[in-house]
Design an enzyme around this catalytic site. Sequence first.
Site, PDB file in Angstrom:
ATOM      1  N   GLU A 272       0.838  -1.204   0.000  1.00 56.46           N
ATOM      2  CA  GLU A 272       0.000   0.000   0.000  1.00 56.46           C
ATOM      3  C   GLU A 272       0.871   1.251   0.000  1.00 56.46           C
ATOM      4  O   GLU A 272       1.762   1.391   0.841  1.00 56.46           O
ATOM      5  CB  GLU A 272      -0.913   0.013   1.231  1.00 56.46           C
ATOM      6  CG  GLU A 272      -1.831  -1.199   1.295  1.00 56.46           C
ATOM      7  CD  GLU A 272      -3.011  -1.011   2.249  1.00 56.46           C
ATOM      8  OE1 GLU A 272      -3.052   0.016   2.965  1.00 56.46           O
ATOM      9  OE2 GLU A 272      -3.885  -1.892   2.271  1.00 56.46           O
ATOM     10  N   GLU A 359     -12.314   2.115   3.292  1.00 59.96           N
ATOM     11  CA  GLU A 359     -11.696   2.066   4.618  1.00 59.96           C
ATOM     12  C   GLU A 359     -12.628   2.713   5.637  1.00 59.96           C
ATOM     13  O   GLU A 359     -13.449   3.558   5.274  1.00 59.96           O
ATOM     14  CB  GLU A 359     -10.418   2.902   4.635  1.00 59.96           C
ATOM     15  CG  GLU A 359      -9.386   2.544   3.618  1.00 59.96           C
ATOM     16  CD  GLU A 359      -8.088   3.299   3.904  1.00 59.96           C
ATOM     17  OE1 GLU A 359      -8.083   4.535   3.883  1.00 59.96           O
ATOM     18  OE2 GLU A 359      -7.089   2.617   4.175  1.00 59.96           O
TER      19      GLU A 359
HETATM   20  P1  C2E Z   1      -3.780   3.401   7.127  1.00 62.75           P
HETATM   21  O1  C2E Z   1      -2.877   2.631   6.245  1.00 62.75           O
HETATM   22  O2  C2E Z   1      -4.800   4.260   6.464  1.00 62.75           O
HETATM   23  O3  C2E Z   1      -4.454   2.341   8.088  1.00 62.75           O
HETATM   24  C1  C2E Z   1      -5.785   2.399   8.490  1.00 62.75           C
HETATM   25  C2  C2E Z   1      -5.900   3.036   9.844  1.00 62.75           C
HETATM   26  O4  C2E Z   1      -7.277   3.197  10.152  1.00 62.75           O
HETATM   27  C3  C2E Z   1      -5.313   2.204  10.964  1.00 62.75           C
HETATM   28  O5  C2E Z   1      -4.798   3.086  11.941  1.00 62.75           O
HETATM   29  C4  C2E Z   1      -6.547   1.491  11.509  1.00 62.75           C
HETATM   30  O6  C2E Z   1      -6.403   1.075  12.845  1.00 62.75           O
HETATM   31  C5  C2E Z   1      -7.571   2.552  11.370  1.00 62.75           C
HETATM   32  N1  C2E Z   1      -8.938   2.021  11.227  1.00 62.75           N
HETATM   33  C6  C2E Z   1      -9.316   0.819  10.777  1.00 62.75           C
HETATM   34  N2  C2E Z   1     -10.657   0.701  10.747  1.00 62.75           N
HETATM   35  C7  C2E Z   1     -11.147   1.864  11.182  1.00 62.75           C
HETATM   36  C8  C2E Z   1     -12.492   2.361  11.384  1.00 62.75           C
HETATM   37  O7  C2E Z   1     -13.498   1.705  11.158  1.00 62.75           O
HETATM   38  N3  C2E Z   1     -12.599   3.616  11.854  1.00 62.75           N
HETATM   39  C9  C2E Z   1     -11.502   4.385  12.116  1.00 62.75           C
HETATM   40  N4  C2E Z   1     -11.718   5.608  12.573  1.00 62.75           N
HETATM   41  N5  C2E Z   1     -10.235   3.949  11.942  1.00 62.75           N
HETATM   42  C10 C2E Z   1     -10.060   2.711  11.477  1.00 62.75           C
HETATM   43  P2  C2E Z   1      -3.384   2.810  12.604  1.00 62.75           P
HETATM   44  O8  C2E Z   1      -3.181   1.352  12.807  1.00 62.75           O
HETATM   45  O9  C2E Z   1      -3.294   3.726  13.773  1.00 62.75           O
HETATM   46  O10 C2E Z   1      -2.377   3.265  11.483  1.00 62.75           O
HETATM   47  C11 C2E Z   1      -2.276   4.596  11.100  1.00 62.75           C
HETATM   48  C12 C2E Z   1      -1.440   4.760   9.883  1.00 62.75           C
HETATM   49  O11 C2E Z   1      -0.063   4.443  10.152  1.00 62.75           O
HETATM   50  C13 C2E Z   1      -1.823   3.815   8.756  1.00 62.75           C
HETATM   51  O12 C2E Z   1      -2.927   4.352   8.095  1.00 62.75           O
HETATM   52  C14 C2E Z   1      -0.557   3.804   7.923  1.00 62.75           C
HETATM   53  O13 C2E Z   1      -0.512   4.940   7.087  1.00 62.75           O
HETATM   54  C15 C2E Z   1       0.508   3.947   8.982  1.00 62.75           C
HETATM   55  N6  C2E Z   1       1.117   2.630   9.228  1.00 62.75           N
HETATM   56  C16 C2E Z   1       0.661   1.604   9.978  1.00 62.75           C
HETATM   57  N7  C2E Z   1       1.532   0.565   9.945  1.00 62.75           N
HETATM   58  C17 C2E Z   1       2.557   0.944   9.135  1.00 62.75           C
HETATM   59  C18 C2E Z   1       3.763   0.319   8.683  1.00 62.75           C
HETATM   60  O14 C2E Z   1       4.085  -0.835   8.994  1.00 62.75           O
HETATM   61  N8  C2E Z   1       4.563   1.045   7.848  1.00 62.75           N
HETATM   62  C19 C2E Z   1       4.248   2.314   7.444  1.00 62.75           C
HETATM   63  N9  C2E Z   1       5.079   2.957   6.628  1.00 62.75           N
HETATM   64  N10 C2E Z   1       3.115   2.929   7.844  1.00 62.75           N
HETATM   65  C20 C2E Z   1       2.300   2.250   8.675  1.00 62.75           C
HETATM   66 CA    CA Z   2      -2.919   1.306   4.638  1.00 62.16          CA
HETATM   67 CA    CA Z   3      -5.650   4.222   4.512  1.00 61.94          CA
END
Ligand code: C2E
Ligand code: CA
Ligand code: CA
Length: 403
Positions: A272, A359
């Site tokens: 992604e 999402e």
């Molecule tokens: P993202 O890729 O857009 O991941 C989706 C985020 O939305 C995740 O937050 C997830 O927990 C959250 N989410 C899922 N379902 C829902 C929902 O129904 N409602 C709401 N309000 N939120 C939901 P998370 O886990 O805090 O991750 C935040 C961002 O951090 C991710 O956004 C991604 O951009 C980044 N990230 C996470 N893991 C990695 C990684 O391994 N590497 C990199 N480079 N970025 C990462």
């Molecule tokens: Ca993502």
């Molecule tokens: Ca996303």
Amino acid sequence: MDDTTTMIAGLRFLIVEDHGFQRWAIRHMLEELGAGNVLEAGDGRAALAILRDPHARVDIIISDLDMPGMDGMEFIRHAGAEGIAVSFILASALDRALISSVETMTTAYGIDLLGAIKKPVTANALVAAIRRYSLPRPHIERQPAAPIFTLAEIAQGFANREFESYFQPKVELATGAIKGVEALARWRHPQKGVVSPGAFIKLLEDSGHIDGLTMAMLDMSAICCRTWREGGLDATVSVNLSHKSLADVAFADRVTERVLAQNLDPRHVVLEVTESAATTHLGTALENLSRLRMRGFGLAIDDYGTGYSSMQQLSRIAFTELKIDQSFVRSASTQKSSRVILESSLEMAKRLNILAVAEGVETRPDWDLLVSLGCDLGQGYFVAAPMETGAFFHWLKTWKLSI
Ligand code: C2E
Ligand code: CA
Ligand code: CA
């Protein structure tokens, strides 16, 4: 008492409304619903005074917008600037388009918004908004005002193997079948508990250390994906890439090696990238992405709708999946403008002949709307929140679409 009544009884409300009768009417409705703790203020200034009192502990504010003295907009701005941890429900007689722009303003000021209600307020509309309070909403909590960790602390956590992957399913809207799983990084901090990526990704990127995390995430994701595939589940795993990584021409090779080393076919891995990541270092990003696609990896455009890429730019990259940002999905059932963006994103995915993934599917109305619009896959709390490995595998065994 049912769950909602129990929940409402445990919350503290503050009604901000200049009109005495309307204030009374909302209080009456809340009390009928089981609320025992209801405070009132006649305008924003009086409300701020209450919120600054450390003993007040308000959970939910129901605020009018048009008030003499400090109006609702100014009140929201101050509440955001002062970092007051409270959730808002807007209640207004203004027209829907204007309420929509205030909704957007509210989230831009960092305020957790449960909903916007067009007056007259009804008990049903209030309950629907209040219920959102019980949903986990990490998009607010995960934005710390200042970085709370230093790079040295993160490196130590990494050396101590405190980083792990959580997993969140992506399901087919038409059937409920699990088609993919997104890996999301977490830091299991010995004192602070489970820390979200908002607190460490940027620091890792800025200091040139993000690849270490990406490679570890690829390893964990590949191992788990192989496990569920061996168990008979035909689902891919998605891993987030940073725009920093795409600047390095050797990146695609390292990703490939990592995945092959875990005996997983690249066709079962989706990478992604956000629109801006794919277009920042355009030359090297395209070289990396084309090479990855050539080797069989799936490619997803993440957070679609929040960047500025054109359809022409996106069609140059061999994406296989379009992930529509949660901000449009969440508000599409109530905001006309979000609905328009959602519909045109779905239309675009169809034209490019790639999978459309919504999402942030949080509620039943979100889900129903996506089904009616013909979106392919959904991801969000309505199906399941991200889970640690053990909980995720347990969830896999118990999941069935209960709608
Ligand atoms: P993202 O890729 O857009 O991941 C989706 C985020 O939305 C995740 O937050 C997830 O927990 C959250 N989410 C899922 N379902 C829902 C929902 O129904 N409602 C709401 N309000 N939120 C939901 P998370 O886990 O805090 O991750 C935040 C961002 O951090 C991710 O956004 C991604 O951009 C980044 N990230 C996470 N893991 C990695 C990684 O391994 N590497 C990199 N480079 N970025 C990462
Ligand atoms: Ca993502
Ligand atoms: Ca996303």
